[in-house]
Structures are given as structure tokens and as C-alpha cells.
Motif scaffolding. Sequence first.
Motif, PDB file in Angstrom:
ATOM      1  N   ALA A   1      46.546  34.884  37.459  1.00 50.04           N
ATOM      2  CA  ALA A   1      45.394  35.751  37.185  1.00 50.04           C
ATOM      3  C   ALA A   1      45.770  37.174  37.517  1.00 50.04           C
ATOM      4  O   ALA A   1      46.309  37.451  38.570  1.00 50.04           O
ATOM      5  CB  ALA A   1      44.192  35.327  38.029  1.00 50.04           C
ATOM      6  N   TRP A   2      45.483  38.053  36.584  1.00 56.50           N
ATOM      7  CA  TRP A   2      45.708  39.471  36.830  1.00 56.50           C
ATOM      8  C   TRP A   2      44.381  40.209  36.895  1.00 56.50           C
ATOM      9  O   TRP A   2      44.202  41.121  37.678  1.00 56.50           O
ATOM     10  CB  TRP A   2      46.588  40.070  35.724  1.00 56.50           C
ATOM     11  CG  TRP A   2      47.966  39.479  35.760  1.00 56.50           C
ATOM     12  CD1 TRP A   2      48.435  38.449  35.005  1.00 56.50           C
ATOM     13  CD2 TRP A   2      49.018  39.849  36.636  1.00 56.50           C
ATOM     14  NE1 TRP A   2      49.729  38.160  35.346  1.00 56.50           N
ATOM     15  CE2 TRP A   2      50.122  39.008  36.344  1.00 56.50           C
ATOM     16  CE3 TRP A   2      49.165  40.800  37.621  1.00 56.50           C
ATOM     17  CZ2 TRP A   2      51.325  39.101  37.007  1.00 56.50           C
ATOM     18  CZ3 TRP A   2      50.378  40.889  38.283  1.00 56.50           C
ATOM     19  CH2 TRP A   2      51.441  40.051  37.966  1.00 56.50           C
ATOM     20  N   GLU A   3      43.454  39.810  36.069  1.00 59.38           N
ATOM     21  CA  GLU A   3      42.154  40.471  36.027  1.00 59.38           C
ATOM     22  C   GLU A   3      41.186  39.735  36.939  1.00 59.38           C
ATOM     23  O   GLU A   3      40.746  38.625  36.644  1.00 59.38           O
ATOM     24  CB  GLU A   3      41.620  40.509  34.590  1.00 59.38           C
ATOM     25  CG  GLU A   3      42.504  41.274  33.634  1.00 59.38           C
ATOM     26  CD  GLU A   3      42.668  42.743  34.030  1.00 59.38           C
ATOM     27  OE1 GLU A   3      41.725  43.333  34.599  1.00 59.38           O
ATOM     28  OE2 GLU A   3      43.756  43.289  33.779  1.00 59.38           O
ATOM     29  N   LEU A   4      40.840  40.356  38.041  1.00 61.08           N
ATOM     30  CA  LEU A   4      39.991  39.691  39.016  1.00 61.08           C
ATOM     31  C   LEU A   4      38.567  39.499  38.517  1.00 61.08           C
ATOM     32  O   LEU A   4      37.896  38.551  38.919  1.00 61.08           O
ATOM     33  CB  LEU A   4      40.017  40.460  40.331  1.00 61.08           C
ATOM     34  CG  LEU A   4      41.370  40.424  41.041  1.00 61.08           C
ATOM     35  CD1 LEU A   4      41.334  41.256  42.311  1.00 61.08           C
ATOM     36  CD2 LEU A   4      41.803  39.001  41.334  1.00 61.08           C
ATOM     37  N   ASP A   5      38.108  40.359  37.622  1.00 60.73           N
ATOM     38  CA  ASP A   5      36.769  40.165  37.047  1.00 60.73           C
ATOM     39  C   ASP A   5      36.705  38.844  36.281  1.00 60.73           C
ATOM     40  O   ASP A   5      35.688  38.148  36.315  1.00 60.73           O
ATOM     41  CB  ASP A   5      36.392  41.328  36.121  1.00 60.73           C
ATOM     42  CG  ASP A   5      36.160  42.621  36.893  1.00 60.73           C
ATOM     43  OD1 ASP A   5      35.948  42.553  38.131  1.00 60.73           O
ATOM     44  OD2 ASP A   5      36.208  43.691  36.267  1.00 60.73           O
ATOM     45  N   ASP A   6      37.793  38.479  35.598  1.00 65.15           N
ATOM     46  CA  ASP A   6      37.845  37.204  34.876  1.00 65.15           C
ATOM     47  C   ASP A   6      37.789  36.027  35.847  1.00 65.15           C
ATOM     48  O   ASP A   6      37.116  35.028  35.595  1.00 65.15           O
ATOM     49  CB  ASP A   6      39.104  37.106  34.017  1.00 65.15           C
ATOM     50  CG  ASP A   6      39.126  38.110  32.878  1.00 65.15           C
ATOM     51  OD1 ASP A   6      38.040  38.603  32.504  1.00 65.15           O
ATOM     52  OD2 ASP A   6      40.220  38.404  32.372  1.00 65.15           O
ATOM     53  N   TYR A   7      38.500  36.132  36.938  1.00 69.73           N
ATOM     54  CA  TYR A   7      38.501  35.069  37.940  1.00 69.73           C
ATOM     55  C   TYR A   7      37.113  34.906  38.550  1.00 69.73           C
ATOM     56  O   TYR A   7      36.614  33.789  38.715  1.00 69.73           O
ATOM     57  CB  TYR A   7      39.539  35.371  39.016  1.00 69.73           C
ATOM     58  CG  TYR A   7      39.643  34.316  40.088  1.00 69.73           C
ATOM     59  CD1 TYR A   7      39.986  33.002  39.769  1.00 69.73           C
ATOM     60  CD2 TYR A   7      39.412  34.622  41.416  1.00 69.73           C
ATOM     61  CE1 TYR A   7      40.090  32.025  40.755  1.00 69.73           C
ATOM     62  CE2 TYR A   7      39.520  33.659  42.414  1.00 69.73           C
ATOM     63  CZ  TYR A   7      39.858  32.367  42.072  1.00 69.73           C
ATOM     64  OH  TYR A   7      39.954  31.407  43.044  1.00 69.73           O
ATOM     65  N   ARG A  54      47.785  33.146  41.845  1.00 71.22           N
ATOM     66  CA  ARG A  54      48.842  34.136  41.624  1.00 71.22           C
ATOM     67  C   ARG A  54      50.252  33.571  41.684  1.00 71.22           C
ATOM     68  O   ARG A  54      51.195  34.244  41.288  1.00 71.22           O
ATOM     69  CB  ARG A  54      48.733  35.233  42.682  1.00 71.22           C
ATOM     70  CG  ARG A  54      47.473  36.051  42.613  1.00 71.22           C
ATOM     71  CD  ARG A  54      47.516  37.047  41.503  1.00 71.22           C
ATOM     72  NE  ARG A  54      48.396  38.148  41.858  1.00 71.22           N
ATOM     73  CZ  ARG A  54      48.936  38.973  40.988  1.00 71.22           C
ATOM     74  NH1 ARG A  54      48.707  38.818  39.702  1.00 71.22           N
ATOM     75  NH2 ARG A  54      49.718  39.954  41.375  1.00 71.22           N
ATOM     76  N   TYR A  69      44.335  44.466  46.263  1.00 72.47           N
ATOM     77  CA  TYR A  69      44.210  43.362  45.313  1.00 72.47           C
ATOM     78  C   TYR A  69      44.051  42.035  46.056  1.00 72.47           C
ATOM     79  O   TYR A  69      43.178  41.227  45.737  1.00 72.47           O
ATOM     80  CB  TYR A  69      45.444  43.324  44.406  1.00 72.47           C
ATOM     81  CG  TYR A  69      45.378  42.276  43.321  1.00 72.47           C
ATOM     82  CD1 TYR A  69      44.901  42.592  42.061  1.00 72.47           C
ATOM     83  CD2 TYR A  69      45.776  40.970  43.561  1.00 72.47           C
ATOM     84  CE1 TYR A  69      44.831  41.633  41.057  1.00 72.47           C
ATOM     85  CE2 TYR A  69      45.709  40.001  42.572  1.00 72.47           C
ATOM     86  CZ  TYR A  69      45.237  40.341  41.319  1.00 72.47           C
ATOM     87  OH  TYR A  69      45.159  39.392  40.341  1.00 72.47           O
TER      88      TYR A  69
END
Length: 191
Positions: A1-7, A54, A69
Amino acid sequence: AWELDDYEAHLSQQEAWQDVSRLTDDIDRINADTHYCIGFRAAGRIFMAAQEVRGAEQFLVDMALNPDYAHRLMEIRTAHTIRLLEKALPAARGKIDFVQYNDDLGTQLDLLISPRMFHEFLLPRYRRIFKTVRRYGIRVFMHCCGAIRQAIPDLIDAGVEILNPVQTRARGMAADGLKRDFGEKLTFCGG
């Protein structure tokens, strides 16, 4: 996961489908003839979940080189865990004896991270999660593998009452020493 909003959105979707409406009925059915100790496994796993999201190596690098992050990722998971507890524990109406929380912190020789990182990244979040559990009069059962002896006083202070699995072959985890040093404040389960 790079986009924390997606997670974060993914975890919110999980929360939406979690149904606790039959929780007390299920406990009553299980305990119809006898009384079992009823545990509830928390969704927590702040440290392990972050590594799953990650990759273990990348998350350890994040903690060292991209702490903002790492903090946000763990905060998303902490908030998710607390929301699930706040949903399930009242629905159980006092019929849950303990909440099991899993987060492996040790190798066979020592903690996976420095004590400074443990105090910065994990301990404050554990305190919040365990405080939520204890507010309902429920015991905190923590599964934590490895040589975690130096973290035990902090875990007790954060609210852990039962520790599992007690890997007696890991450095500093001999059963007699743990009992001597922490046995008045902690119950050991397994090993």
C-alpha cells in the motif's frame, strides 16, 4: 500500500460489513451447558499489519526514514481496532472474558525494533487500545512472540494481564525468571 487514504477506505468497508447483532446469542449458545472462557480477537496487530501492508523490510525502513508515513499507517490501524472494539464489546453485554490482541515484537534474541521506536510508535497506541478494552471490565490477553522481556513492564503498564506464548527458548524468557519478576502482575499462557 502506498496510498494511505485507500487503506483507510478499505478498513472502513470491513467495518461496515461486520455484524455483532448475534454476538450474545452465540455466546449463550456456546455456554448453554457449561461456562467457557470467552475471548474476542481484536483486529489490532498494529506492527504486524503494517508489515503485511508494506512488507516487513519496507515498513522497518519507513519507521526509520519516513516516520510520518509509519505513524499514519499505524494510526489508521489503531483507530480501526478501537472502532471495532467499541462496536463489539457493548454488544457482548459483559459476556466476553478477555480480548486477545496479537502483535509479534521479538526475534529469538531481542525486540525487532529499538526500545525508542517501541515507545514512540507502538506503546502509546497499545495504551489506547487496551484502555478501551479495560473500560468494559475485560481482561487484555496479548500474544507476542519472541524475546520481549524488556517490553514486558511497559506492556503490563499499558494494561496487558495475560501474556502468550512465552517462548522459553528465546533470550531472557525463561519461565522461572518471568514468574519471579512479573508473576504478581501477569498471567502466563502457554509456552
